[in-house]
Motif scaffolding. Structure first.
Motif: not given
Length: 79
Positions: A26-28, A39-43, A56-66, A71-78
């Motif tokens: 929903a945030a994305i 959310g990325g941090h929690s995950l 954990s590594d993938a969530a860390g990337l989502v966290e960092q991008l947030g 935001l333009s890179e969030i979808e691919a990382a998610w």
């Protein structure tokens, strides 16, 4: 080596992420970088605590991008 403890950790992970994944999605979808970051941090933490390091590594990337509001890179990382 404590299988019961690991089962409990995995159950907690599944219980917690059942509501966390939709919140991150929903945030994305709403373009909310702070929500993506939180959310990325929690995950990341939940996954790391039960040894799911790939998640954990993938969530860390989502966290960092947030955090960086990239935001333009969030979808691919998610995905």
């Amino acid at each position: 080596g404590d299988i019961e403890l690991y089962r409990d950790l995995v159950k907690c992970f599944l219980d917690d992420t059942s509501s966390l994944f939709p919140k991150i999605r929903a945030a994305i979808d709403s373009g909310d970088p702070d929500g993506v970051h939180r959310g990325g941090h929690s995950l990341k933490g939940l996954a790391g605590s039960c040894g799911a390091m790939g998640v954990s590594d993938a969530a860390g990337l989502v966290e960092q991008l947030g955090r960086e509001k990239r935001l333009s890179e969030i979808e691919a990382a998610w995905n």
